[in-house]
Design an enzyme around this catalytic site. Structure first.
Site, PDB file in Angstrom:
ATOM      1  N   ASN A 270       0.836  -1.200   0.000  1.00  0.00           N
ATOM      2  CA  ASN A 270       0.000   0.000   0.000  1.00  0.00           C
ATOM      3  C   ASN A 270       0.869   1.247   0.000  1.00  0.00           C
ATOM      4  O   ASN A 270       0.371   2.361  -0.002  1.00  0.00           O
ATOM      5  CB  ASN A 270      -0.916   0.020   1.237  1.00  0.00           C
ATOM      6  CG  ASN A 270      -2.083  -0.928   1.081  1.00  0.00           C
ATOM      7  OD1 ASN A 270      -2.753  -0.929   0.066  1.00  0.00           O
ATOM      8  ND2 ASN A 270      -2.318  -1.751   2.090  1.00  0.00           N
TER       9      ASN A 270
ATOM     10  N   ASN B 173       5.181   5.159  -2.432  1.00  0.00           N
ATOM     11  CA  ASN B 173       6.594   5.450  -2.704  1.00  0.00           C
ATOM     12  C   ASN B 173       7.327   4.183  -3.136  1.00  0.00           C
ATOM     13  O   ASN B 173       8.103   4.182  -4.085  1.00  0.00           O
ATOM     14  CB  ASN B 173       7.278   6.035  -1.460  1.00  0.00           C
ATOM     15  CG  ASN B 173       6.803   7.422  -1.144  1.00  0.00           C
ATOM     16  OD1 ASN B 173       6.782   8.291  -2.004  1.00  0.00           O
ATOM     17  ND2 ASN B 173       6.392   7.642   0.088  1.00  0.00           N
TER      18      ASN B 173
ATOM     19  N   ASP C 187       9.582  -7.088   2.251  1.00  0.00           N
ATOM     20  CA  ASP C 187       9.697  -6.504   3.583  1.00  0.00           C
ATOM     21  C   ASP C 187      11.118  -6.001   3.693  1.00  0.00           C
ATOM     22  O   ASP C 187      12.054  -6.608   3.150  1.00  0.00           O
ATOM     23  CB  ASP C 187       9.361  -7.504   4.686  1.00  0.00           C
ATOM     24  CG  ASP C 187       9.058  -6.789   6.004  1.00  0.00           C
ATOM     25  OD1 ASP C 187       8.409  -5.724   5.977  1.00  0.00           O
ATOM     26  OD2 ASP C 187       9.477  -7.285   7.063  1.00  0.00           O
ATOM     27  N   THR C 188      11.243  -4.876   4.358  1.00  0.00           N
ATOM     28  CA  THR C 188      12.544  -4.228   4.482  1.00  0.00           C
ATOM     29  C   THR C 188      12.782  -3.856   5.930  1.00  0.00           C
ATOM     30  O   THR C 188      11.853  -3.466   6.635  1.00  0.00           O
ATOM     31  CB  THR C 188      12.586  -2.952   3.615  1.00  0.00           C
ATOM     32  OG1 THR C 188      12.465  -3.338   2.244  1.00  0.00           O
ATOM     33  CG2 THR C 188      13.892  -2.195   3.786  1.00  0.00           C
TER      34      THR C 188
ATOM     35  N   PHE D  43      11.790   8.066   1.348  1.00  0.00           N
ATOM     36  CA  PHE D  43      10.817   7.825   2.418  1.00  0.00           C
ATOM     37  C   PHE D  43      11.480   6.975   3.486  1.00  0.00           C
ATOM     38  O   PHE D  43      12.625   6.558   3.338  1.00  0.00           O
ATOM     39  CB  PHE D  43       9.553   7.153   1.857  1.00  0.00           C
ATOM     40  CG  PHE D  43       9.804   5.814   1.208  1.00  0.00           C
ATOM     41  CD1 PHE D  43       9.587   4.638   1.892  1.00  0.00           C
ATOM     42  CD2 PHE D  43      10.251   5.742  -0.103  1.00  0.00           C
ATOM     43  CE1 PHE D  43       9.819   3.414   1.296  1.00  0.00           C
ATOM     44  CE2 PHE D  43      10.485   4.515  -0.717  1.00  0.00           C
ATOM     45  CZ  PHE D  43      10.263   3.344  -0.006  1.00  0.00           C
TER      46      PHE D  43
ATOM     47  N   LYS E 231      19.409   5.543  -6.396  1.00  0.00           N
ATOM     48  CA  LYS E 231      19.119   4.678  -5.247  1.00  0.00           C
ATOM     49  C   LYS E 231      18.902   3.241  -5.702  1.00  0.00           C
ATOM     50  O   LYS E 231      19.398   2.305  -5.071  1.00  0.00           O
ATOM     51  CB  LYS E 231      17.889   5.205  -4.502  1.00  0.00           C
ATOM     52  CG  LYS E 231      17.533   4.409  -3.263  1.00  0.00           C
ATOM     53  CD  LYS E 231      16.287   4.968  -2.595  1.00  0.00           C
ATOM     54  CE  LYS E 231      15.830   4.063  -1.474  1.00  0.00           C
ATOM     55  NZ  LYS E 231      14.547   4.477  -0.904  1.00  0.00           N
TER      56      LYS E 231
END
Length: 192
Positions: free
Chosen positions: A8, A11, A68-69, A148, A171
């Protein structure tokens, strides 16, 4: 090929979309009518990525991938890690998270850290995972307006600017998510 990216976070969606080849149609959770919070209750980054991908596959039937980070800080024994998004509480506020992290590092001589992303792909009944790591350090203060999460306080090895001071393209070349998604794309490009 059509895949759902189980996020969701707009970014994150924008960042990943720039890496996915045109022959793959990327759908968001909104596109498939999923408006609930996808569960993330595992104790590891990899576990959360797998849980999210399996949830979408089971509940909505789409081939999908989820990520997932976590930001792992050596001087804090790997914190915030799997709790990165909720480090300062359930409100999931980037500013609160960064402020708490900077405060917890105040008296620590080492500021080395790494971002770790795990992407879990659920495709045709099989599960694959891809891991990207970006080593760097936590800055003394926030710098930059882009990005973000913890981007304003993370400087990748070899860079003199934070992730919030460089472009998405820069990035993606060195970043954790870019590395994991590149592995995903390589896998999909060779998938028969």
């Amino acid at each position: 090929m059509q895949l759902v990216f189980a996020t969701n976070n707009l970014n994150k969606l924008k960042e990943v979309q720039s890496l996915i080849p045109e022959h793959i149609t990327l759908l968001s959770l909104k596109d498939i009518g999923c408006f609930e919070d996808v569960p993330e209750t595992q104790k590891t980054i990899e576990g959360n990525a797998i849980q999210k991908a399996e949830y979408i596959k089971e509940k909505y039937g789409y081939d999908c991938f989820a990520d997932d980070t976590g930001l792992e800080v050596a001087a804090l024994q790997g914190e915030p890690g799997v709790c990165s998004a909720r480090y300062a509480g359930e409100q999931r506020n980037d500013q609160d998270n960064m402020n708490l992290l900077l405060s917890n590092l105040k008296d620590k001589p080492s500021r080395s850290a790494q971002f770790k992303t795990v992407v879990a792909l659920h495709l045709n009944g099989k599960l694959e995972t891809f891991t990207g790591i970006c080593k760097g350090e936590i800055t003394l203060e926030k710098q930059g307006e882009k990005g973000f999460g913890y981007d304003p306080i993370f400087k990748a090895e070899g860079f003199d600017k934070t992730f919030a001071q460089i472009s998405i393209a820069e990035k993606n070349k060195v970043g954790h998510r870019g590395k994991a998604v590149t592995q995903l794309v390589d896998f999909l490009n060779n998938y028969n």
